[in-house]
Design an enzyme around this catalytic site. Structure first.
Site, short mmCIF file in Angstrom:
data_model
loop_
_atom_site.label_atom_id
_atom_site.label_comp_id
_atom_site.label_asym_id
_atom_site.label_seq_id
_atom_site.Cartn_x
_atom_site.Cartn_y
_atom_site.Cartn_z
N TYR A 73 32.52 -32.57 -114.19
CA TYR A 73 32.82 -32.37 -112.76
C TYR A 73 32.13 -31.11 -112.24
CZ TYR A 73 35.40 -32.39 -108.38
OH TYR A 73 35.72 -32.42 -107.05
N PHE A 125 13.62 -36.50 -86.87
CA PHE A 125 13.76 -37.90 -87.26
C PHE A 125 15.13 -38.42 -86.79
CE2 PHE A 125 14.16 -41.58 -90.18
CZ PHE A 125 13.14 -42.30 -89.58
N ASP A 126 15.34 -39.73 -86.86
CA ASP A 126 16.54 -40.33 -86.23
C ASP A 126 17.85 -39.73 -86.72
OD1 ASP A 126 16.28 -41.55 -88.73
OD2 ASP A 126 16.85 -43.54 -88.05
N ASP A 216 12.42 -29.86 -92.50
CA ASP A 216 12.87 -31.18 -92.95
C ASP A 216 11.79 -31.64 -93.93
OD1 ASP A 216 13.23 -33.87 -93.40
OD2 ASP A 216 13.84 -34.33 -91.35
N ALA A 218 11.44 -34.06 -96.28
CA ALA A 218 11.45 -35.39 -96.92
C ALA A 218 10.10 -35.73 -97.57
CB ALA A 218 11.82 -36.45 -95.90
N LYS A 259 12.60 -39.87 -100.70
CA LYS A 259 11.18 -40.00 -100.35
C LYS A 259 10.36 -39.38 -101.49
CE LYS A 259 13.25 -41.21 -96.49
NZ LYS A 259 13.72 -40.23 -95.57
N HIS A 434 19.64 -48.61 -83.94
CA HIS A 434 18.72 -49.56 -84.58
C HIS A 434 19.30 -50.21 -85.82
CE1 HIS A 434 18.08 -45.51 -86.01
NE2 HIS A 434 17.60 -45.96 -87.13
C1 LIG Z 1 14.70 -40.25 -94.43
C2 LIG Z 1 14.60 -39.05 -93.60
C3 LIG Z 1 15.74 -38.30 -93.28
C4 LIG Z 1 17.15 -38.71 -93.66
O1 LIG Z 1 17.32 -38.88 -95.01
P1 LIG Z 1 18.31 -39.98 -95.64
O2 LIG Z 1 18.18 -39.75 -97.10
O3 LIG Z 1 17.86 -41.32 -95.20
O4 LIG Z 1 19.69 -39.66 -95.14
C5 LIG Z 1 15.54 -37.15 -92.54
N1 LIG Z 1 14.33 -36.77 -92.14
C6 LIG Z 1 13.22 -37.48 -92.42
C7 LIG Z 1 11.88 -37.00 -91.96
C8 LIG Z 1 13.33 -38.64 -93.15
O5 LIG Z 1 12.23 -39.36 -93.40
#
Ligand SMILES: *Cc1c(COP(=O)(O)O)cnc(C)c1O
Length: 442
Positions: A73, A125-126, A216, A218, A259, A434
């Protein structure tokens, strides 16, 4: 003969069967799904390019790491191994794992965003956009204008417009900006990279106004590879060195590890501010889990620790960006435009429903369905400047003949373009619409 792009620096050890259903079966699947590609069943898809998020193939080393997972844990060995990788690659003082990128965004937003505050970025991003809005904040996109011209060949179309950023900070006031961001690469704008020069300029502006700077991250490895290819000062640096320099400019980062860390589930939230880290840990315990596992199993942490390094491998990156560029080129050769220059993880065209109808191929809409939202002050709809369908390519998953099949399906659609009609909403929730919206043909 030269090969069209760097061949896969890996071979296939395990296969997963996919099947192509008939055109009549596709038509009824579409109807049942309310013409939203998110609601289609995976078993009815032949080539799934809905997203590159968590859909990559893990390596034998990652599967071996899964077996080493320590499910304690607290203070698990898996966490210690992930910590070593995170410190080595990103270099921030503190971090917590999260179950995915949006969880990192939620925790950051919960700790620092107050209603009415603004968060600037090149383009949110969304999920980032929605997590800021969910706390009453206002995400603001300040990408360079070239990003909205699909034909413009600017090598770094994800760059922030520095003049717009300065102007925005002066008008908004530093007190109303809890932090600033940059999305690398710019997913919502076609997977376009950001130059190191621009990142340095953005960091300097944020520093000047004492605004904490979060990346961000990713697709930080793909972005770093683009910097190596396109920014001459970095041509002799390793992708890892470039990444390290990029993060040294920031105060923290959120990352979807689904990613560039090539895992099926996982995320990271890293930062240097110790006081904020304490708040983040408490919020994490409330929402995700103990700070040494953050909503993941020990084995997930181990898979991420290995995947972080595999995502930086330059032979893999050359293959990956080559595969994306190859698909775009084949589509362009069929007379169909895509966002130029081609981004890192995806090819952006039009027509999501039609591609499923033609080839049982699933893409995802990245346009009004995803990003249109009512203005918080006036209530009138604000529409995004780009209407796209994204063909996101899962990492290490599909072959060149799959890419050829996709390009050929698009070419077939082109021949009957004049007879294709649109769709209207029959249902849409307020945020992240979406994912669950439903449509019917016009
Ligand atoms: C995928 C993504 C996110 C969100 O990540 P999740 O793992 O899907 O929650 C945030 N910013 C960017 C640029 C992304 O491509």
């Amino acid at each position: 003969m030269t090969h069209p792009y760097t061949p896969e620096p890996f071979r296939i050890k395990m296969v997963e069967t996919i099947r192509l259903i008939t055109p009549a079966e596709r038509e009824s699947a579409l109807k049942e799904a309310g013409y939203n590609t998110f609601t289609l069943k995976a078993e009815d898809i032949f080539i799934d390019l809905l997203t590159d998020s968590g859909t990559g193939a893990m390596s034998s080393e990652q599967w071996a790491a899964i077996m080493r997972g320590d499910e304690s844990y607290a203070g698990a060995r898996s966490f210690v191994r992930l910590k070593a990788a995170v410190e080595d690659i990103f270099g921030f003082k503190f971090f917590v794992p999260t179950h995915q990128g949006r969880a990192a965004e939620n925790i950051l937003a919960a700790c620092v965003v107050k209603p009415g505050q603004y968060i600037p970025s090149n383009m949110h991003f969304d999920t980032t956009d929605a997590n800021i809005r969910a706390r009453g904040g206002r995400p603001t996109n300040l990408v360079i204008d070239e990003a909205f011209d699909p034909e413009n060949q600017h090598p770094f179309k994800g760059n922030m417009d520095i003049a717009k950023l300065r102007d925005f900070i002066e008008k908004t006031g530093v007190a109303n900006i809890p932090f600033g961001m940059m999305t690398v690469t710019n997913n919502a704008g076609g997977g376009q990279p950001i130059s190191m020069e621009n990142l340095k300029a953005v960091a300097a502006v944020y520093r000047e106004y004492k605004i904490p700077f979060f990346i961000d991250a990713a697709r930080y490895a793909e972005n770093s590879f683009f910097i190596k290819q396109r920014e001459s000062a970095y041509k002799d640096k390793s992708v890892k060195e470039i990444a390290h320099e990029m993060f040294s400019l920031a105060d923290g980062m959120t990352m979807s590890a689904k990613k560039d860390a090539i895992v099926n589930m996982g995320g990271l939230l890293c930062l240097n501010d110790e006081k904020l880290f304490m708040d983040i840990k408490n919020e994490l315990i409330l929402r995700e889990g103990f700070p040494t596992y953050g909503g993941l199993a020990g084995r997930d942490l181990d898979a991420m620790a290995v995947g972080l390094y595999e995502g930086l491998d330059e032979n893999y990156l050359a293959h990956r960006l080559g595969q994306t560029a190859y698909l775009a080129q084949r589509i362009n050769d069929a007379g169909i435009p895509t966002i130029q220059p081609t981004g890192g993880h995806a090819v952006y065209v039009a027509l999501a429903v039609e591609l499923y109808r033609e080839g049982a191929i699933r893409g995802g809409e990245i346009g009004s369905v995803m990003f249109a939202h009512p203005d918080p002050d006036t209530g009138s709809m604000i529409y995004p400047k780009l209407e796209l369908m994204r063909l996101a390519i899962p990492r290490r998953t599909y072959t060149q003949s799959h890419m050829d099949y996709v390009a050929n399906s698009l070419a077939n659609i082109k021949t009957r373009a004049a007879s294709i009609h649109g769709y209207k909403f029959t249902y849409a929730p307020e945020l992240l619409r979406h994912f669950t919206a439903r449509f019917e043909p016009l």
